[in-house]
Design an enzyme around this catalytic site. Structure first.
Site, short mmCIF file in Angstrom:
data_model
loop_
_atom_site.label_atom_id
_atom_site.label_comp_id
_atom_site.label_asym_id
_atom_site.label_seq_id
_atom_site.Cartn_x
_atom_site.Cartn_y
_atom_site.Cartn_z
N ASP A 52 14.76 26.47 27.46
CA ASP A 52 14.89 27.83 28.34
C ASP A 52 15.12 27.57 29.81
O ASP A 52 14.87 26.21 30.16
CB ASP A 52 13.51 28.70 28.13
CG ASP A 52 13.73 29.34 26.55
OD1 ASP A 52 14.62 29.34 25.88
OD2 ASP A 52 12.66 29.98 26.52
N LYS A 74 17.72 32.64 28.51
CA LYS A 74 17.40 33.93 28.30
C LYS A 74 16.70 34.29 29.19
O LYS A 74 15.47 33.93 29.32
CB LYS A 74 16.94 34.10 26.70
CG LYS A 74 17.98 34.58 25.76
CD LYS A 74 17.20 34.61 24.44
CE LYS A 74 16.10 35.73 24.35
NZ LYS A 74 16.44 37.12 24.73
N MET A 186 6.84 39.25 34.31
CA MET A 186 8.26 39.86 34.51
C MET A 186 8.05 41.25 34.93
O MET A 186 8.39 42.25 34.50
CB MET A 186 8.77 40.11 32.85
CG MET A 186 9.04 38.84 32.35
SD MET A 186 9.46 38.78 30.67
CE MET A 186 8.06 38.88 29.81
C1 LIG Z 1 9.91 35.35 29.21
S1 LIG Z 1 8.51 35.31 30.31
C2 LIG Z 1 8.02 33.60 29.49
C3 LIG Z 1 6.35 33.49 29.81
C4 LIG Z 1 5.93 32.08 29.09
N1 LIG Z 1 6.17 32.06 27.56
C5 LIG Z 1 4.54 31.79 29.26
O1 LIG Z 1 3.70 31.55 28.46
O2 LIG Z 1 4.32 31.53 30.60
C6 LIG Z 1 9.02 34.71 31.65
C7 LIG Z 1 7.78 35.42 32.75
O3 LIG Z 1 6.85 34.27 32.91
C8 LIG Z 1 6.13 34.13 34.01
N2 LIG Z 1 6.46 32.82 34.66
C9 LIG Z 1 6.87 31.87 33.93
N3 LIG Z 1 6.76 30.58 34.68
C10 LIG Z 1 6.37 30.78 35.87
C11 LIG Z 1 5.89 30.50 37.06
N4 LIG Z 1 5.99 28.97 36.97
N5 LIG Z 1 5.51 31.06 38.12
C12 LIG Z 1 5.47 32.24 38.05
N6 LIG Z 1 5.52 33.14 36.91
C13 LIG Z 1 5.97 32.38 36.02
C14 LIG Z 1 7.34 35.25 35.10
O4 LIG Z 1 6.60 36.43 35.18
C15 LIG Z 1 8.39 35.21 34.34
O5 LIG Z 1 9.22 36.34 34.51
#
Ligand SMILES: C[S@@+](CC[C@H](N)C(=O)[O-])C[C@H]1O[C@@H](n2cnc3c(N)ncnc32)[C@H](O)[C@@H]1O
Length: 266
Positions: A52, A74, A186
């Site tokens: 991803d 995505k 998100m």
């Molecule tokens: C589609 S979701 C995926 C979440 C992922 N599966 C997880 O467990 O962290 C994407 C969201 O995760 C959060 N996110 C993912 N990586 C991040 C990071 N390094 N720092 C801050 N927010 C993060 C943000 O809110 C982003 O919009």
């Protein structure tokens, strides 16, 4: 010591990613140090890594020399046809006899559609494993010195997704009434609306709130604010994504911990 021996050394043996199998793994929030040993083993053995947008480039750099990297980005909840394309591709690769690592940011099954991909693999008869990862909602807090739980402050933690509108959203008033800290994924686009809804639900405007951008990466930024001001301050500071937002008294612990950490630092 190579990676297979590292993983094998702490287990009965190295887990084997076999031809025709898919490992659905979490890559953690960014810092390669937060990768699990099993995800690491998958990276070293995979013929194809389907990843991803949020998987850190330093994590991808750990793939073996034989691995082909395929981007399956995505972001922003685009139509489900794209998700179908991704699952079709995983099935196609597995049926072609490849060792496939499906690598997702954070944990594959926390707001990551890992469950849907697992169901698709199951229906196609493709053997698969699911490997947990460190989810951004927890890693971002800890990395920012905000304990997710703290005795006397909270005994629950709410993880919620902040995209979508109206019927598609959690019941923000009901969440506010729990009085427990809320961690939002998100949610940057809808932050002003969500903050208003939480205040209507009974949370005080002065409730501490923090935004952690790009947690555990070299681009990490942290903003500490209050519920009534967090959206406008995020805009003023031009905070971007990916971001985790945390709302609740646990945010106040950050200042105390940072002070102590600074005192003990070399
Ligand atoms: C589609 S979701 C995926 C979440 C992922 N599966 C997880 O467990 O962290 C994407 C969201 O995760 C959060 N996110 C993912 N990586 C991040 C990071 N390094 N720092 C801050 N927010 C993060 C943000 O809110 C982003 O919009």
């Amino acid at each position: 010591m190579n990676e297979q021996r590292v993983v094998g050394g702490v287990r009965a043996g190295t887990p084997l990613l076999r031809p025709g199998h898919v490992w659905l793994a979490g890559a953690g929030p960014g810092d390669p140090g937060l990768l699990t040993l099993d995800a690491f083993a998958g990276l070293s053995q995979a013929d194809v890594v389907v990843h991803d947008a949020l998987v850190d480039h330093r994590v991808l750099a750990l793939a073996g020399p034989q691995a082909r990297l395929e981007f399956a980005g995505k972001r922003g909840g685009r139509p489900s046809a794209e998700q179908r394309d991704i699952t079709n591709r995983l099935v196609e690769l597995a049926q072609g006899g490849y060792r496939v690592l499906r690598l997702k940011g954070g944990d594959p099954c926390v707001f990551g559609r890992g469950g849907e991909e697992a169901v698709a693999l199951m229906r196609a008869g493709v053997p698969f494993r699911i490997i947990p990862g460190v989810t951004a909602g927890l890693a971002a807090l800890t990395a920012a010195a905000i304990p997710a739980t703290f005795r006397g402050l909270n005994r629950a933690l709410i993880l919620a997704a902040g995209y979508g509108v109206d019927d598609d959203c959690p019941d923000w008033s009901a969440l506010a009434r729990t009085g427990q800290p809320i961690v939002l994924y998100m949610a940057m686009r809808n932050l002003a609306t969500i903050a208003q809804a939480l205040m209507r639900g009974g949370l005080a405007p002065s409730t501490p709130a923090a935004i952690i951008v790009s947690a555990t990466t070299t681009a990490e930024r942290v903003l500490v604010s209050t519920l009534d001001r967090v959206a406008s301050e995020a805009e003023n500071h031009q905070l971007g994504t990916p971001s985790i937002i945390v709302i609740g008294n646990i945010v106040n612990l950050r200042d105390q911990l940072l002070d102590t950490m600074a005192e003990t630092a070399p």
